[in-house]
Design an enzyme around this catalytic site. Sequence first.
Site, PDB file in Angstrom:
ATOM      1  N   ARG A   1       0.905  -1.138  -0.169  1.00 16.90           N
ATOM      2  CA  ARG A   1      -0.038   0.027  -0.047  1.00 16.90           C
ATOM      3  C   ARG A   1       1.078   1.190  -0.090  1.00 16.90           C
ATOM      4  O   ARG A   1       2.016   1.293   0.369  1.00 16.90           O
ATOM      5  CB  ARG A   1      -0.910  -0.100   1.310  1.00 16.90           C
ATOM      6  CG  ARG A   1      -0.152   0.212   2.503  1.00 16.90           C
ATOM      7  CD  ARG A   1      -0.999   0.331   3.787  1.00 16.90           C
ATOM      8  NE  ARG A   1      -0.445   0.996   4.708  1.00 16.90           N
ATOM      9  CZ  ARG A   1      -0.959   1.272   6.135  1.00 16.90           C
ATOM     10  NH1 ARG A   1      -2.208   1.346   6.095  1.00 16.90           N
ATOM     11  NH2 ARG A   1      -0.267   1.884   6.840  1.00 16.90           N
TER      12      ARG A   1
ATOM     13  N   GLU B   1      -3.118   7.750   5.846  1.00 22.58           N
ATOM     14  CA  GLU B   1      -1.777   7.876   6.706  1.00 22.58           C
ATOM     15  C   GLU B   1      -0.744   8.551   5.422  1.00 22.58           C
ATOM     16  O   GLU B   1       0.218   7.807   5.190  1.00 22.58           O
ATOM     17  CB  GLU B   1      -1.728   6.556   7.258  1.00 22.58           C
ATOM     18  CG  GLU B   1      -2.465   6.139   8.266  1.00 22.58           C
ATOM     19  CD  GLU B   1      -2.020   4.834   8.863  1.00 22.58           C
ATOM     20  OE1 GLU B   1      -2.779   4.604  10.117  1.00 22.58           O
ATOM     21  OE2 GLU B   1      -1.405   4.115   8.451  1.00 22.58           O
TER      22      GLU B   1
ATOM     23  N   CYS C   1      10.308  10.453  -3.264  1.00 24.24           N
ATOM     24  CA  CYS C   1      10.272   9.649  -4.401  1.00 24.24           C
ATOM     25  C   CYS C   1      11.550  10.358  -5.104  1.00 24.24           C
ATOM     26  O   CYS C   1      11.662  11.550  -4.869  1.00 24.24           O
ATOM     27  CB  CYS C   1       9.122   9.447  -5.272  1.00 24.24           C
ATOM     28  SG  CYS C   1       9.667   8.565  -7.008  1.00 24.24           S
TER      29      CYS C   1
ATOM     30  N   CYS D   1      12.666   9.644  -8.464  1.00 23.22           N
ATOM     31  CA  CYS D   1      12.555   9.421  -9.779  1.00 23.22           C
ATOM     32  C   CYS D   1      12.826  10.739 -10.720  1.00 23.22           C
ATOM     33  O   CYS D   1      12.925  11.760 -10.067  1.00 23.22           O
ATOM     34  CB  CYS D   1      11.378   8.738 -10.259  1.00 23.22           C
ATOM     35  SG  CYS D   1       9.837   9.881 -10.097  1.00 23.22           S
TER      36      CYS D   1
ATOM     37  N   CYS E   1      10.005  13.261 -10.353  1.00 27.98           N
ATOM     38  CA  CYS E   1      10.303  13.964  -8.850  1.00 27.98           C
ATOM     39  C   CYS E   1      11.416  14.864  -8.913  1.00 27.98           C
ATOM     40  O   CYS E   1      11.313  16.107  -8.359  1.00 27.98           O
ATOM     41  CB  CYS E   1      10.494  13.006  -7.776  1.00 27.98           C
ATOM     42  SG  CYS E   1       9.011  12.216  -7.241  1.00 27.98           S
TER      43      CYS E   1
ATOM     44  N   GLU F   1      -8.459   6.045  14.451  1.00 29.17           N
ATOM     45  CA  GLU F   1      -7.992   4.596  14.403  1.00 29.17           C
ATOM     46  C   GLU F   1      -7.253   4.474  15.857  1.00 29.17           C
ATOM     47  O   GLU F   1      -6.365   5.408  16.107  1.00 29.17           O
ATOM     48  CB  GLU F   1      -7.207   4.188  13.373  1.00 29.17           C
ATOM     49  CG  GLU F   1      -7.694   3.904  11.889  1.00 29.17           C
ATOM     50  CD  GLU F   1      -6.646   3.643  10.831  1.00 29.17           C
ATOM     51  OE1 GLU F   1      -5.726   2.814  11.518  1.00 29.17           O
ATOM     52  OE2 GLU F   1      -6.775   3.894   9.713  1.00 29.17           O
TER      53      GLU F   1
ATOM     54  N   TRP G   1       2.158  -5.619  13.870  1.00 28.66           N
ATOM     55  CA  TRP G   1       3.464  -5.093  13.145  1.00 28.66           C
ATOM     56  C   TRP G   1       4.590  -4.864  13.868  1.00 28.66           C
ATOM     57  O   TRP G   1       5.455  -4.297  13.468  1.00 28.66           O
ATOM     58  CB  TRP G   1       2.924  -3.820  12.123  1.00 28.66           C
ATOM     59  CG  TRP G   1       2.167  -3.006  12.964  1.00 28.66           C
ATOM     60  CD1 TRP G   1       0.602  -2.670  12.875  1.00 28.66           C
ATOM     61  CD2 TRP G   1       2.516  -1.868  13.817  1.00 28.66           C
ATOM     62  NE1 TRP G   1       0.420  -1.634  13.513  1.00 28.66           N
ATOM     63  CE2 TRP G   1       1.313  -1.131  14.268  1.00 28.66           C
ATOM     64  CE3 TRP G   1       3.641  -1.320  14.205  1.00 28.66           C
ATOM     65  CZ2 TRP G   1       1.245  -0.094  14.945  1.00 28.66           C
ATOM     66  CZ3 TRP G   1       3.682  -0.217  14.923  1.00 28.66           C
ATOM     67  CH2 TRP G   1       2.659   0.369  15.374  1.00 28.66           C
TER      68      TRP G   1
ATOM     69  N   GLU H   1      -2.941  -7.838   7.739  1.00 31.49           N
ATOM     70  CA  GLU H   1      -3.205  -7.188   9.007  1.00 31.49           C
ATOM     71  C   GLU H   1      -4.316  -8.312   9.579  1.00 31.49           C
ATOM     72  O   GLU H   1      -5.141  -7.816  10.539  1.00 31.49           O
ATOM     73  CB  GLU H   1      -3.743  -6.113   8.921  1.00 31.49           C
ATOM     74  CG  GLU H   1      -2.657  -4.990   8.644  1.00 31.49           C
ATOM     75  CD  GLU H   1      -3.113  -3.620   8.705  1.00 31.49           C
ATOM     76  OE1 GLU H   1      -2.595  -2.649   9.501  1.00 31.49           O
ATOM     77  OE2 GLU H   1      -3.763  -2.921   7.852  1.00 31.49           O
ATOM     78  N   LYS H   2      -4.218  -9.636   9.271  1.00 35.34           N
ATOM     79  CA  LYS H   2      -5.402 -10.635   9.936  1.00 35.34           C
ATOM     80  C   LYS H   2      -5.225 -10.921  11.270  1.00 35.34           C
ATOM     81  O   LYS H   2      -5.928 -11.431  12.052  1.00 35.34           O
ATOM     82  CB  LYS H   2      -5.064 -11.750   9.038  1.00 35.34           C
ATOM     83  CG  LYS H   2      -3.782 -12.671   8.881  1.00 35.34           C
ATOM     84  CD  LYS H   2      -4.165 -13.859   8.208  1.00 35.34           C
ATOM     85  CE  LYS H   2      -2.593 -14.529   7.833  1.00 35.34           C
ATOM     86  NZ  LYS H   2      -1.723 -13.661   6.898  1.00 35.34           N
ATOM     87  N   PHE H   3      -3.985 -10.592  11.872  1.00 36.17           N
ATOM     88  CA  PHE H   3      -3.678 -10.822  13.104  1.00 36.17           C
ATOM     89  C   PHE H   3      -3.986  -9.494  14.019  1.00 36.17           C
ATOM     90  O   PHE H   3      -3.516  -9.388  15.356  1.00 36.17           O
ATOM     91  CB  PHE H   3      -2.497 -11.501  13.678  1.00 36.17           C
ATOM     92  CG  PHE H   3      -2.279 -12.849  12.834  1.00 36.17           C
ATOM     93  CD1 PHE H   3      -3.169 -13.663  13.409  1.00 36.17           C
ATOM     94  CD2 PHE H   3      -1.341 -13.225  12.047  1.00 36.17           C
ATOM     95  CE1 PHE H   3      -3.052 -15.251  12.952  1.00 36.17           C
ATOM     96  CE2 PHE H   3      -1.457 -14.592  11.618  1.00 36.17           C
ATOM     97  CZ  PHE H   3      -2.256 -15.446  12.014  1.00 36.17           C
TER      98      PHE H   3
END
Length: 673
Positions: free
Chosen positions: A114, A153, A161, A163, A166, A312, A320, A360-362
């Site tokens: 992401r 976020e 960046c 590149c 940029c 949140e 994490w 993020e399943k846990f």
Amino acid sequence: MPETTPKGLTRLAFGGDYNPEQWPETVWQEDVRLMREAGVTMVSVGIFSWALLEPSPGAYDFGWLDRLLDLLHENGIRADLGTPTVAPPAWFYRAHPEALPVTADGTRYEFGSRGAICHSNADYRAAAANITTRLATRYAEHPALALWHVHNEYGVPVSACYCESCAAHFRRWLTDTYGTIDALNEAWGTAFWGQRYAGFDQINPPRLTPTVGNPGQALDHKRFADATMRENFVAERDILHRLAPGIPVTTNFMTALSQCDSVDYWAWGREVDLVTNDHYLITDGRRTHVNLAMAADLTRSVASGAPWLLLEHSTSGVNWQPHNPAKAPGQMARNSLAHVARGSEGAMFFQWRQSRRGAEKFHSSMLPHGGTDTRVWREVVELGSSVDSLRSIRGTRTRADVAVLWDWQSWWAQNLQWRPSEDHDPRERADAFYEALYDRHLTVDFAHPEADLSAYPLVVVPALYLMTEAAGNNLEEYVENGGTLVVSYFSGIVDEHDAVHDGPYPGALRDVLGLTVEEFSPLLKDDRIRVTGPDGSELTGDVWSEFVVPRGAETVWTYADGLTAGHPAVTRHRFGEGSAWYVSTRLTAQGLDALLGRAADDARIAPRADLPRDVEVVCRTGESGTFLFAVNHTALDTKVPLDAHGTELLTGERAAGQVSVPAGAVRVVRLDG
């Protein structure tokens, strides 16, 4: 003026990120039934849904989102609707691989996580504007819509960046900022190491170099990266304002998270209609509730003191960090209401239903894998009831006692390479000074160095390496007019271009502090230094010492050993009607408490000896009354004194003279009168 409160939300916000696209539609009915049982008032939706909304270029599927928003509205649940621009679809990157960001060493990231975005890329900007326009056109009048949630976020996990797109954008930004190449050469000090430029076309981003590059260039690139992300936010915000007037626009900040230090939230706070924040406990062995309080105070300060929203946090453990312990029973409610005490207009979570798949399943959620027969679910339902009982605090403001100066751009400059000691961590000093104030039961506002400080009897500068001339003048005026100032070492050293202020250290502060510093004398790792006072008191320092020369300041504590033995360690300078304190070493918690105790006496701030450690008392006031929050982080029941009678809102009990706060619990008293 844009609206600043979620439309149609008449209670505090309670809910979380809702990702129904991860589940069959047959689950949605169960979800909203359980949301109503838990007292959910708002959910965040659509934040990562671009690939579902636009499954192929120019082909759109809004049917599922139509049905979802209708379902939420039918059940009295408001929607914080995301623009999904944090996660462009796979087809977009296949067509525009150059929209993936490039690191300083030339590595281009791949699709599959992401936030992998080059914010200068024209194709990304056009696609983001298009999907935002489509959403605004379709849902501007939807009765469930309460708030727009742009992106997610910003700055996590990629802000900068390197590149070619940029590079070209950076050159344009530098041209607009400096006007002439001569002005840039002067600001960056390019005469050093023969780095002078003859034209803007010769400049690249600060890519990988054999040794340390130009610090002025690196600092400006951080400003550019932040400004570029903000340009993209403003572009989406303006579309939403134009097509959906009356609906406030936000994006979720992460104000006190050190992993998100690439964003200057003072600048961002001026661009959102409602300041919102994400906060997660960092389980590194420290007192996590202190960082929570700090994050809430900092977010409120970014909102200029106005109510804000915790968008949140977690019901229990995250997934994490190296170690992700569960929250103790009652801790979720205590954490949530501590944010509310410090200005949040509710408590939102990531996420509603715990994912079965993905990274993020846990990560804990409001509805865990174990379902409703779990401790977490029962605590969520109880918290929903508690939050609902506090609806009368909406619109009130948290009352602060002192100010701490904070500047993200100073962090950027301080953390560049080749400083006198790698052990000096400016964020550690900010945390330490905040914790010392917290332990003295003082509520903190954070302030930009150039902000009006006249309302505060005490202002603390824990680490401000970069300080503009205007900021230095501001602090002089503050002290001259009767304020009390406390400054820690290695502050006021450079200007906005990372150029050392002309003359002796600490350039921007030497007059108000009444001293000069001839030389820094950082200590080796694990070295300690003794600091003694005329009353026989002895403090301990490490990491740093200085050769301080008083120029009007009085010596309060003196170095007792080391290279700086006999030189002042802590000084106090009477300046105009006020006083300015300076500490030139890294004191322990005990030393900071002693220093701040003396400074608080100067500022005529009465000690709160009647409150135990780790019991915080915070007040919110407004037209609806004065509300005293007592948050007990200890394992013992306690009693908090009250200046007036009142009603405790969570239990309905009357409180006279004091309120009893059970171990690990929160009490909120609406004071009479």
